[in-house]
Structures are given as structure tokens and as C-alpha cells.
Design an enzyme around this catalytic site. Sequence first.
Site, PDB file in Angstrom:
ATOM      1  N   ASP A 151       0.856  -1.189   0.000  1.00 56.51           N
ATOM      2  CA  ASP A 151       0.000   0.000   0.000  1.00 56.51           C
ATOM      3  C   ASP A 151       0.888   1.233   0.000  1.00 56.51           C
ATOM      4  O   ASP A 151       1.877   1.298   0.726  1.00 56.51           O
ATOM      5  CB  ASP A 151      -0.913  -0.011   1.235  1.00 56.51           C
ATOM      6  CG  ASP A 151      -2.042   0.984   1.122  1.00 56.51           C
ATOM      7  OD1 ASP A 151      -3.205   0.557   1.051  1.00 56.51           O
ATOM      8  OD2 ASP A 151      -1.762   2.210   1.091  1.00 56.51           O
ATOM      9  N   GLU A 158     -12.192   3.469  -1.063  1.00 53.66           N
ATOM     10  CA  GLU A 158     -11.864   4.539  -2.021  1.00 53.66           C
ATOM     11  C   GLU A 158     -11.648   3.991  -3.417  1.00 53.66           C
ATOM     12  O   GLU A 158     -11.909   4.669  -4.403  1.00 53.66           O
ATOM     13  CB  GLU A 158     -10.589   5.275  -1.572  1.00 53.66           C
ATOM     14  CG  GLU A 158     -10.815   6.125  -0.341  1.00 53.66           C
ATOM     15  CD  GLU A 158      -9.513   6.658   0.245  1.00 53.66           C
ATOM     16  OE1 GLU A 158      -8.431   6.434  -0.346  1.00 53.66           O
ATOM     17  OE2 GLU A 158      -9.601   7.288   1.309  1.00 53.66           O
ATOM     18  N   HIS A 205     -10.397  -5.451  -2.984  1.00 52.72           N
ATOM     19  CA  HIS A 205      -9.039  -5.694  -2.493  1.00 52.72           C
ATOM     20  C   HIS A 205      -9.089  -6.010  -1.012  1.00 52.72           C
ATOM     21  O   HIS A 205      -9.931  -5.510  -0.278  1.00 52.72           O
ATOM     22  CB  HIS A 205      -8.125  -4.492  -2.765  1.00 52.72           C
ATOM     23  CG  HIS A 205      -8.659  -3.203  -2.244  1.00 52.72           C
ATOM     24  ND1 HIS A 205      -9.618  -2.468  -2.911  1.00 52.72           N
ATOM     25  CD2 HIS A 205      -8.374  -2.512  -1.118  1.00 52.72           C
ATOM     26  CE1 HIS A 205      -9.900  -1.381  -2.207  1.00 52.72           C
ATOM     27  NE2 HIS A 205      -9.173  -1.385  -1.112  1.00 52.72           N
TER      28      HIS A 205
HETATM   29  P1  AMP Z   1      -9.686   1.386   0.323  1.00 53.06           P
HETATM   30  O1  AMP Z   1      -9.972   2.472   1.306  1.00 53.06           O
HETATM   31  O2  AMP Z   1      -9.971   0.032   0.906  1.00 53.06           O
HETATM   32  O3  AMP Z   1     -10.343   1.607  -1.027  1.00 53.06           O
HETATM   33  O4  AMP Z   1      -8.129   1.395   0.139  1.00 53.06           O
HETATM   34  C1  AMP Z   1      -7.452   1.780  -1.003  1.00 53.06           C
HETATM   35  C2  AMP Z   1      -6.001   1.711  -0.654  1.00 53.06           C
HETATM   36  O5  AMP Z   1      -5.243   1.775  -1.850  1.00 53.06           O
HETATM   37  C3  AMP Z   1      -5.506   2.843   0.247  1.00 53.06           C
HETATM   38  O6  AMP Z   1      -4.961   2.288   1.444  1.00 53.06           O
HETATM   39  C4  AMP Z   1      -4.444   3.551  -0.604  1.00 53.06           C
HETATM   40  O7  AMP Z   1      -3.343   3.984   0.162  1.00 53.06           O
HETATM   41  C5  AMP Z   1      -4.052   2.459  -1.582  1.00 53.06           C
HETATM   42  N1  AMP Z   1      -3.556   2.925  -2.879  1.00 53.06           N
HETATM   43  C6  AMP Z   1      -4.143   3.819  -3.712  1.00 53.06           C
HETATM   44  N2  AMP Z   1      -3.411   3.959  -4.830  1.00 53.06           N
HETATM   45  C7  AMP Z   1      -2.354   3.119  -4.712  1.00 53.06           C
HETATM   46  C8  AMP Z   1      -1.231   2.802  -5.538  1.00 53.06           C
HETATM   47  N3  AMP Z   1      -1.060   3.393  -6.717  1.00 53.06           N
HETATM   48  N4  AMP Z   1      -0.324   1.911  -5.087  1.00 53.06           N
HETATM   49  C9  AMP Z   1      -0.483   1.322  -3.875  1.00 53.06           C
HETATM   50  N5  AMP Z   1      -1.520   1.571  -3.061  1.00 53.06           N
HETATM   51  C10 AMP Z   1      -2.439   2.468  -3.458  1.00 53.06           C
END
Ligand code: AMP
Length: 114
Positions: free
Chosen positions: A32, A98, A103
Site C-alpha cells: 500500500d 476509495e 481488495h
Molecule cells: P480502500 O480504502 O480500501 O479503497 O483502500 C485503497 C487503498 O489503496 C488505500 O490504502 C491507498 O493507500 C491504496 N492505494 C491507492 N493507490 C495506490 C497505488 N497506486 N499503489 C499502492 N496503493 C495504493
Amino acid sequence: MPEKETIFHKIIRREIPASIVYEDDEVMAFKDKHPKAKTHLLFIAKKESDFVPSINDLDEKTAHVPLLLIRKAQALAKSKGIDGYQLKFHVGKGGGQEVFFLHLHFLSEQKIND
Ligand code: AMP
């Protein structure tokens, strides 16, 4: 349901970089980019037939995907010597989701042995 393109689709296609720690034909795990623990990985399914935006959207065709991600997380933890961790799905905007590409968050205060 028609799927919206997300940043994770781009990571699978290698159009944007990610720190990939595990990959096979079915699943990819990467770090992440805003880690909330010493080890914070995200597990996603790679096959198009397994793509689903959220736990809220699971149906008969995709119901196996959360278990697939959990099994791969379990195997990776074992192979990396991590025996204590948290697994989380954020579900829907109200649940803090988000990125609408299903995932699994893997969080541990144990560091991954690279
Ligand atoms: P969620 O709130 O479950 O949708 O989590 C999305 C996660 O994706 C967050 O913890 C972000 O920090 C992570 N994230 C977003 N873009 C990227 C990226 N390009 N590479 C790695 N992690 C990411």
C-alpha cells in the site's frame, strides 16, 4: 454491472508501477502506498472474470473471490514468517472504500522478510 476503470486495473496491466511482493496467475499482492502498519499489503484478483468493485457487488460468479484473496494472504504470511496480522475489506464509501476494485488489506506490525 459495468466496471469502472481504477488504479488497480492499471497496476495489473503494469501501466503504473507498484511494489509487487507476490504474483501468480490469479492474484497479485503489492505494498500500500500509504502504509498504516509496518507491513501493509493489498491483495487483488487478476483474472477479468474475478473483477468485482466491492463486497457489496458479489454475486454467484464472484462469491469465491474474497476467499481466494484470504487464502493467498494466509499463504504469503506463512511463507514470509508472519504469524500475526489483520485482514480487512473496506466496503462502500461509508466503509472507507476509495478504490472500487475488490481488495484485501493485509496489515501486520511484523516486518515482511524480503
Ligand atoms: P480502500 O480504502 O480500501 O479503497 O483502500 C485503497 C487503498 O489503496 C488505500 O490504502 C491507498 O493507500 C491504496 N492505494 C491507492 N493507490 C495506490 C497505488 N497506486 N499503489 C499502492 N496503493 C495504493
